[in-house]
Design an enzyme around this catalytic site. Structure first.
Site, PDB file in Angstrom:
ATOM      1  N   TYR A 242      -3.758  -8.329 -10.873  1.00  0.00           N
ATOM      2  CA  TYR A 242      -2.956  -7.385 -10.082  1.00  0.00           C
ATOM      3  C   TYR A 242      -1.657  -7.019 -10.797  1.00  0.00           C
ATOM      4  O   TYR A 242      -1.167  -5.892 -10.663  1.00  0.00           O
ATOM      5  CB  TYR A 242      -2.720  -7.926  -8.669  1.00  0.00           C
ATOM      6  CG  TYR A 242      -3.974  -7.809  -7.829  1.00  0.00           C
ATOM      7  CD1 TYR A 242      -4.315  -6.593  -7.241  1.00  0.00           C
ATOM      8  CD2 TYR A 242      -4.853  -8.871  -7.693  1.00  0.00           C
ATOM      9  CE1 TYR A 242      -5.498  -6.458  -6.521  1.00  0.00           C
ATOM     10  CE2 TYR A 242      -6.035  -8.741  -6.975  1.00  0.00           C
ATOM     11  CZ  TYR A 242      -6.345  -7.528  -6.396  1.00  0.00           C
ATOM     12  OH  TYR A 242      -7.526  -7.387  -5.690  1.00  0.00           O
TER      13      TYR A 242
ATOM     14  N   ASN B  96      -6.697   3.016  -0.574  1.00  0.00           N
ATOM     15  CA  ASN B  96      -6.092   2.774  -1.889  1.00  0.00           C
ATOM     16  C   ASN B  96      -4.871   1.873  -1.770  1.00  0.00           C
ATOM     17  O   ASN B  96      -4.102   1.975  -0.816  1.00  0.00           O
ATOM     18  CB  ASN B  96      -5.700   4.096  -2.543  1.00  0.00           C
ATOM     19  CG  ASN B  96      -6.907   4.950  -2.833  1.00  0.00           C
ATOM     20  OD1 ASN B  96      -8.035   4.453  -2.795  1.00  0.00           O
ATOM     21  ND2 ASN B  96      -6.690   6.217  -3.104  1.00  0.00           N
ATOM     22  N   ILE B  97      -4.685   1.057  -2.763  1.00  0.00           N
ATOM     23  CA  ILE B  97      -3.503   0.191  -2.779  1.00  0.00           C
ATOM     24  C   ILE B  97      -2.410   0.806  -3.656  1.00  0.00           C
ATOM     25  O   ILE B  97      -1.298   0.313  -3.692  1.00  0.00           O
ATOM     26  CB  ILE B  97      -3.865  -1.237  -3.260  1.00  0.00           C
ATOM     27  CG1 ILE B  97      -4.464  -1.230  -4.672  1.00  0.00           C
ATOM     28  CG2 ILE B  97      -4.838  -1.889  -2.276  1.00  0.00           C
ATOM     29  CD1 ILE B  97      -4.706  -2.641  -5.242  1.00  0.00           C
TER      30      ILE B  97
ATOM     31  N   HIS C  75      -6.042  -1.365   3.174  1.00  0.00           N
ATOM     32  CA  HIS C  75      -6.386  -2.428   2.219  1.00  0.00           C
ATOM     33  C   HIS C  75      -5.159  -2.991   1.505  1.00  0.00           C
ATOM     34  O   HIS C  75      -5.295  -3.650   0.474  1.00  0.00           O
ATOM     35  CB  HIS C  75      -7.408  -1.916   1.195  1.00  0.00           C
ATOM     36  CG  HIS C  75      -8.769  -1.689   1.786  1.00  0.00           C
ATOM     37  ND1 HIS C  75      -9.758  -0.988   1.162  1.00  0.00           N
ATOM     38  CD2 HIS C  75      -9.300  -2.084   2.983  1.00  0.00           C
ATOM     39  CE1 HIS C  75     -10.847  -0.948   1.925  1.00  0.00           C
ATOM     40  NE2 HIS C  75     -10.587  -1.604   3.033  1.00  0.00           N
TER      41      HIS C  75
ATOM     42  N   CYS D  68       3.481 -14.422   1.073  1.00  0.00           N
ATOM     43  CA  CYS D  68       3.210 -15.834   0.792  1.00  0.00           C
ATOM     44  C   CYS D  68       1.795 -16.162   1.279  1.00  0.00           C
ATOM     45  O   CYS D  68       1.346 -15.629   2.287  1.00  0.00           O
ATOM     46  CB  CYS D  68       4.231 -16.700   1.517  1.00  0.00           C
ATOM     47  SG  CYS D  68       3.922 -18.472   1.281  1.00  0.00           S
TER      48      CYS D  68
ATOM     49  N   GLY E 127     -12.878  11.459  -1.269  1.00  0.00           N
ATOM     50  CA  GLY E 127     -13.020  10.600  -2.446  1.00  0.00           C
ATOM     51  C   GLY E 127     -13.321   9.146  -2.148  1.00  0.00           C
ATOM     52  O   GLY E 127     -12.748   8.250  -2.760  1.00  0.00           O
ATOM     53  N   THR E 128     -14.229   8.907  -1.226  1.00  0.00           N
ATOM     54  CA  THR E 128     -14.625   7.519  -0.964  1.00  0.00           C
ATOM     55  C   THR E 128     -16.147   7.466  -0.843  1.00  0.00           C
ATOM     56  O   THR E 128     -16.751   8.294  -0.165  1.00  0.00           O
ATOM     57  CB  THR E 128     -13.902   6.917   0.268  1.00  0.00           C
ATOM     58  OG1 THR E 128     -14.521   5.694   0.620  1.00  0.00           O
ATOM     59  CG2 THR E 128     -13.897   7.849   1.459  1.00  0.00           C
ATOM     60  N   SER E 129     -16.739   6.496  -1.519  1.00  0.00           N
ATOM     61  CA  SER E 129     -18.192   6.499  -1.691  1.00  0.00           C
ATOM     62  C   SER E 129     -18.967   6.163  -0.414  1.00  0.00           C
ATOM     63  O   SER E 129     -20.188   6.280  -0.391  1.00  0.00           O
ATOM     64  CB  SER E 129     -18.570   5.509  -2.793  1.00  0.00           C
ATOM     65  OG  SER E 129     -18.027   4.240  -2.497  1.00  0.00           O
TER      66      SER E 129
ATOM     67  N   ALA F 258     -11.002  16.350  -5.896  1.00  0.00           N
ATOM     68  CA  ALA F 258     -10.005  16.363  -4.830  1.00  0.00           C
ATOM     69  C   ALA F 258      -8.798  17.223  -5.210  1.00  0.00           C
ATOM     70  O   ALA F 258      -8.290  17.990  -4.388  1.00  0.00           O
ATOM     71  CB  ALA F 258      -9.549  14.937  -4.531  1.00  0.00           C
TER      72      ALA F 258
END
Ligand code: NAD
Length: 260
Positions: A71, A107-108, A124, A132, A190-192, A238
């Protein structure tokens, strides 16, 4: 599936009425033209990394250093990415519709906010936030990399990315479902259509309305897995299609504005 709902037009318009409540769901495809790999992209990050080793609570327990580094690398890349015309178009739509719009993203990345959207629900989680893994300390803004591994919280717990891993419950689901059920227009971009529960949203949209449904549209580079549940599927990028979707947003009559 019903192929009659599929079109390959390169520009389109979704008609809006003054009383419409619009629910927009975005996925990795909306950020593809900004340079962030989608989940399924053949050359993307996810084709090189096994999801099981970086995006599950088990992976965190097994090797938190490896997960954190993954990440941290994403944070580093996201520092320079810019929104594309699709993100900007949705920020303009929010400015025009106000409370009549819910923008929910899987999306993150922070691209909706960078384009000016204010009320984004990140179901998400958010790449630029941490929390924490032990105490109740609320999630906080965090762009640190700590490539050597996760920092420690004051309570002794480990600081983890504030993202929803496979097997965890998405965030703000109550508010999302409430907005979804009273929406009159549902647009998925745009999401499968493969990751639940977001892949089921198209079925739940408008369920609380008198007619029990909503007008449902998909916009993306290819047909999603759940294409058969949409009224129309617009195939294209998009960044090209989304700015053409809502050319004229009708205003509510002035005497109804204060009731929102
Ligand atoms: P996905 O990769 O499964 O699907 C992406 C979809 O976007 C595909 O259907 C593809 O056809 C479409 N697409 C690709 N380029 C496009 C473009 N230029 N314009 C429009 N559509 C385009 O992603 P998903 O459905 O969002 O779900 C996968 C999971 O991975 C989600 O849980 C998400 O949180 C996560 N993820 C997030 C990011 C991010 O934050 N940007 C990136 C990758 C994955």
């Amino acid at each position: 599936m019903n192929p009659s709902n599929v079109t390959s037009r390169h520009s389109t318009v979704i008609p809006l009425h003054p009383h419409d409540r619009v629910f927009i769901l975005t996925g990795a495809g909306i950020s593809a033209e900004s340079g962030i790999s989608t989940f399924r992209d053949p050359n993307g990050v996810w084709s090189k990394v096994d999801v099981e080793t970086v995006a599950t609570p088990e992976a965190w327990r097994r090797d938190s250093k490896h997960v954190w580094r993954f990440y941290a690398e994403r944070r580093k890349q996201a520092a320079d990415v810019r929104p594309n015309p699709a993100h900007y178009a949705l920020a303009r739509l929010e400015a025009e519709l106000g409370e009549r719009l819910m923008l929910c993203t899987q999306n993150i990345d922070p691209l909706h906010e960078r384009a000016g959207s204010r009320g984004v629900v990140h179901m998400h989680g958010e790449l630029m936030k941490s929390r924490c893994d032990r105490c109740e300390r609320p999630p906080f803004h965090d762009e640190r990399l700590y490539l050597e591994g996760p920092p420690r919280c004051e309570c002794g717990g480990r600081i983890r990315p504030h993202v929803c891993w496979f097997g965890e419950l998405p965030f703000e689901l109550d508010a999302v479902l409430e907005a979804l059920e009273i929406s009159t227009v549902f647009v998925s971009i745009g999401t499968s259509g493969t990751v639940a529960p977001a892949s089921h949203f198209v079925l739940w949209a408008g369920r609380g309305n008198p007619g029990g449904t909503a007008r449902k549209y998909y916009v993306g580079a290819e047909e999603p897995e759940n294409a058969m549940f949409f009224d129309e599927v617009f195939v294209g990028k998009a960044g090209e299609l989304v700015p053409t979707l809502f050319p004229a947003v009708p205003e509510l009559p002035k005497n109804e504005l204060q009731t929102l």
